[in-house]
Design a protein around this motif. Structure first.
Motif, PDB file in Angstrom:
ATOM      1  N   ARG A  73       0.816  -1.230   0.000  1.00 31.87           N
ATOM      2  CA  ARG A  73       0.000   0.000   0.000  1.00 31.87           C
ATOM      3  C   ARG A  73       0.840   1.267   0.000  1.00 31.87           C
ATOM      4  N   TYR A  74       1.972   1.267   0.714  1.00 33.42           N
ATOM      5  CA  TYR A  74       2.802   2.480   0.725  1.00 33.42           C
ATOM      6  C   TYR A  74       3.591   2.617  -0.576  1.00 33.42           C
ATOM      7  N   LYS A  75       4.043   1.474  -1.081  1.00 31.01           N
ATOM      8  CA  LYS A  75       4.779   1.516  -2.353  1.00 31.01           C
ATOM      9  C   LYS A  75       3.899   2.048  -3.473  1.00 31.01           C
ATOM     10  N   ASP A 110       1.649   4.344  -3.305  1.00 35.41           N
ATOM     11  CA  ASP A 110       1.655   5.814  -3.268  1.00 35.41           C
ATOM     12  C   ASP A 110       2.880   6.356  -3.988  1.00 35.41           C
ATOM     13  N   ILE A 111       4.014   5.688  -3.819  1.00 37.70           N
ATOM     14  CA  ILE A 111       5.251   6.144  -4.455  1.00 37.70           C
ATOM     15  C   ILE A 111       5.211   5.853  -5.959  1.00 37.70           C
ATOM     16  N   ALA A 171       2.745   5.886  -7.822  1.00 43.51           N
ATOM     17  CA  ALA A 171       1.855   6.844  -8.480  1.00 43.51           C
ATOM     18  C   ALA A 171       2.596   8.127  -8.858  1.00 43.51           C
ATOM     19  N   LEU A 172       3.766   8.351  -8.275  1.00 38.34           N
ATOM     20  CA  LEU A 172       4.526   9.569  -8.591  1.00 38.34           C
ATOM     21  C   LEU A 172       5.226   9.469  -9.943  1.00 38.34           C
ATOM     22  N   ILE A 222      12.337   2.403  -4.932  1.00 37.91           N
ATOM     23  CA  ILE A 222      11.428   1.300  -5.263  1.00 37.91           C
ATOM     24  C   ILE A 222      12.067   0.477  -6.375  1.00 37.91           C
ATOM     25  N   ASN A 223      12.017  -0.839  -6.222  1.00 40.59           N
ATOM     26  CA  ASN A 223      12.484  -1.709  -7.284  1.00 40.59           C
ATOM     27  C   ASN A 223      11.403  -1.733  -8.351  1.00 40.59           C
ATOM     28  N   ASN A 266      -7.450  12.745   1.415  1.00 41.70           N
ATOM     29  CA  ASN A 266      -6.040  12.345   1.481  1.00 41.70           C
ATOM     30  C   ASN A 266      -5.867  11.115   0.600  1.00 41.70           C
ATOM     31  N   GLN A 267      -5.360  11.356  -0.626  1.00 37.65           N
ATOM     32  CA  GLN A 267      -5.424  10.295  -1.621  1.00 37.65           C
ATOM     33  C   GLN A 267      -4.281   9.299  -1.525  1.00 37.65           C
TER      34      GLN A 267
END
Lengths: 317, 252
Positions: free
Chosen positions: A198-200, A202-203, A205-206, A216-217, A260-261
């Motif tokens: 879930r946290y990855k 968010d990253i 999506a950048l 991130i791999n 807070n997306q």
């Protein structure tokens, strides 16, 4: 209206519960045990499909950085139509109708997941192509299978074609219990890694560059997500048939109302909206209007209108 | 220490970088200069692992960028790319907090909040911390993206044209902040930059690329000569020393 995402989630959860209770108890004449069991299975099916479509759409948007496409663009539905068409063509009407539904279901999933995974593996991991080329290739493959299906359509006699049409219209009404249990297990297994990532997400999506820069791999993670999307879309397609715009509708509604997306919020809200739409819609159709229409058509219509609205709005900005 | 050895890169048929090698010791600001298409951005993307390294070796403090896990490298190097577009709807604060991801892995701690607060103040973003990125001006966005890179708190900071879209005041303030970060926190900063006078005023070293090769390299005063400018840019400029700093005049 709602100040925090928690309030939004609670409100949607309550709405979902209300729809489910209505669906289960409205106009119940006869034995409760039978009615609850019978309708419970239906709600379960609708929920599974809602979750599979909502999650796969949000994930697909995240890895493509594009919020107006759905995984259906990759040609899953076209492949599904082709599988049904060629099964009917090669087995003949009698064998096709008598084919064990579990066998057919697993065969559908195996072919769809197998084909798309090998495509992803070849293009994305081996040949080092971008995610966009992958989506484009999916579109071409979709056209290819669609035309193959059209070709077979012309070879079918009218009776066979009628059987096929019945098979290809997506329907939320007649889903078998055995298939549901298997689907529930598969979808559940897909949600575990999604939650772990879930946290990855968010990253990711950048964008690719930022995700790599933040450690991130990229490739293994995106490939895993593509695999999950392929499985979720295949399961929902094999259960109820192709649905195009529903994922677009629920995910974009989630993008609109979530404050807070982060992905945990987006995924939960998209799933709840999807469940509300399907259970609520089915309730209205089945109980209030008395099955005078097909829910699927209404959903696709609303989804299509939303799609055009999103396009126009994006263009204006 | 950054060690770049024999790095070459082909994009399509074109050899964009041709056997580039250099070594930079820790600390200070190095500016990569050169004409459009000289290979500056490609070089930055390669050494920050955004592009796969086909030929040559790159290491930061003996961490080879191919062999070291990406999440370890994320604490060592950060990079600002030239084009930044994010489709997700984020506030400045959320964006800058994402820069801390290599440290908090998704669960920000008190130290992360403190660090982000400091960076927001440094980049003069406190007033707009809760605004959405897509509602900001180009210059404000650029500052937010730089803030995100700085909050990553890596030893090596690579910035591809950090002064894009910035007005004079903010461009100067950012160069001053970078100078401060380099001097006080002993960070190494590598910039790709077009304004040669800005670069000369705030950098320690220049690396000049032309057609994929390092053509001139050295201290700022050494590189800032009329002959070198002509060599690098195929353009004449006169170099004047004002208040002890060299300036290139090329406006006529």
């Amino acid at each position: 209206m709602f100040r925090t995402d928690r309030q939004i989630i609670i409100a949607l959860g309550l709405l979902t519960a209300v729809f489910c209770i209505f669906f289960l108890t409205y106009d119940a004449k006869g034995q409760w045990g039978f009615i609850l069991g019978f309708r419970g299975v239906k709600i379960f099916a609708l929920m599974l499909i809602a979750v599979a479509i909502a999650v796969s759409s949000v994930l697909f948007h995240t890895i493509t950085h594009n919020r107006i496409i759905t995984p259906a663009i990759m040609g899953f539905d076209a492949l599904y139509v082709f599988i049904q068409t060629s099964l009917l063509f090669f087995l003949g009407t009698i064998d096709f109708i008598n084919l064990d539904s579990m066998v057919k279901y697993l065969l559908n999933i195996a072919i769809m997941v197998g084909l798309f995974l090998s495509l992803f593996h070849w293009l994305f991991l081996k040949a080092n192509r971008s995610i966009f080329l992958l989506a484009l290739t999916g579109i071409i493959i979709g056209i290819f299978f669609r035309n193959l299906s059209y070709f077979i359509f012309r070879l079918l006699d009218p009776n066979m074609f009628a059987v096929l049409q019945g098979e290809l219209f997506s329907s939320f009404n007649a889903v078998e219990t055995d298939l549901l249990n298997v689907s529930a297990v598969i979808i559940g297994l897909c949600l575990v890694p999604v939650f772990a990532m879930r946290y990855k997400l968010d990253i990711l999506a950048l964008g690719r560059d930022k995700a790599i820069a933040l450690g991130i791999n990229y490739k293994p993670n995106v490939f895993a997500l593509l695999a999950i999307i392929a499985i979720l879309v295949s399961v929902s397609t094999a259960l109820v048939g192709p649905i195009t715009f529903f994922g677009l509708l629920v995910s974009n509604l989630a993008y609109l109302i979530v404050k807070n997306q982060n992905h945990i919020n987006l995924l939960i809200v998209a799933c709840l909206i999807a469940i509300c739409a399907l259970v609520g819609g089915q309730f209205i159709f089945e109980k209030l209007i008395g099955l005078q229409g097909t829910l699927n058509i209404v959903i696709e219509c609303l989804g299509g209108i939303t799609f055009i609205w999103i396009l126009l709005r994006t263009h204006k900005r | 220490m950054i060690k770049v050895q024999n790095v070459s890169k082909k994009l399509g048929q074109k050899l964009v970088l041709n056997d580039v090698s250099f070594t930079l010791s820790k600390g200070g600001i190095t500016s990569i200069i050169g004409a459009n298409g000289a290979g500056k951005s490609t070089l930055l993307s390669l050494i920050s692992r955004l592009l796969p390294l086909d030929q040559g070796q790159v290491s930061f403090d003996d961490l080879d960028i191919v062999k070291t896990p990406s999440d370890v490298l994320a604490k060592k190097i950060s990079i600002l790319t030239q084009s930044n577009y994010i489709s997700a709807r984020l506030t400045v604060l959320q964006l800058v907090m994402f820069g801390r991801f290599p440290h908090h892995k998704g669960r920000p701690q008190a130290t992360d909040h403190a660090h982000v607060g400091k960076i927001l103040a440094l980049m003069e973003l406190e007033d707009i911390a809760h605004r959405f990125i897509d509602q900001l001006s180009g210059g404000q966005q650029q500052r937010a993206y730089i803030a995100m890179i700085l909050s990553q708190d890596s030893d090596y900071i690579l910035l591809d044209e950090p002064l894009n879209n910035l007005d004079m005041k903010h461009a100067r303030n950012i160069m001053k902040s970078l100078r401060k970060i380099a001097d006080e926190m002993n960070k190494s900063i590598i910039l790709v930059i077009h304004d040669i006078n800005f670069a000369a005023a705030y950098s320690d070293l220049f690396i000049a690329l032309k057609d994929g090769k390092i053509i001139v390299q050295g201290g700022v005063d050494e590189v800032m000569t009329e002959a070198n400018i002509e060599l690098i840019y195929d353009m004449q400029a006169s170099i004047k020393t004002i208040d002890g700093k060299k300036h290139a005049f090329y406006y006529t």
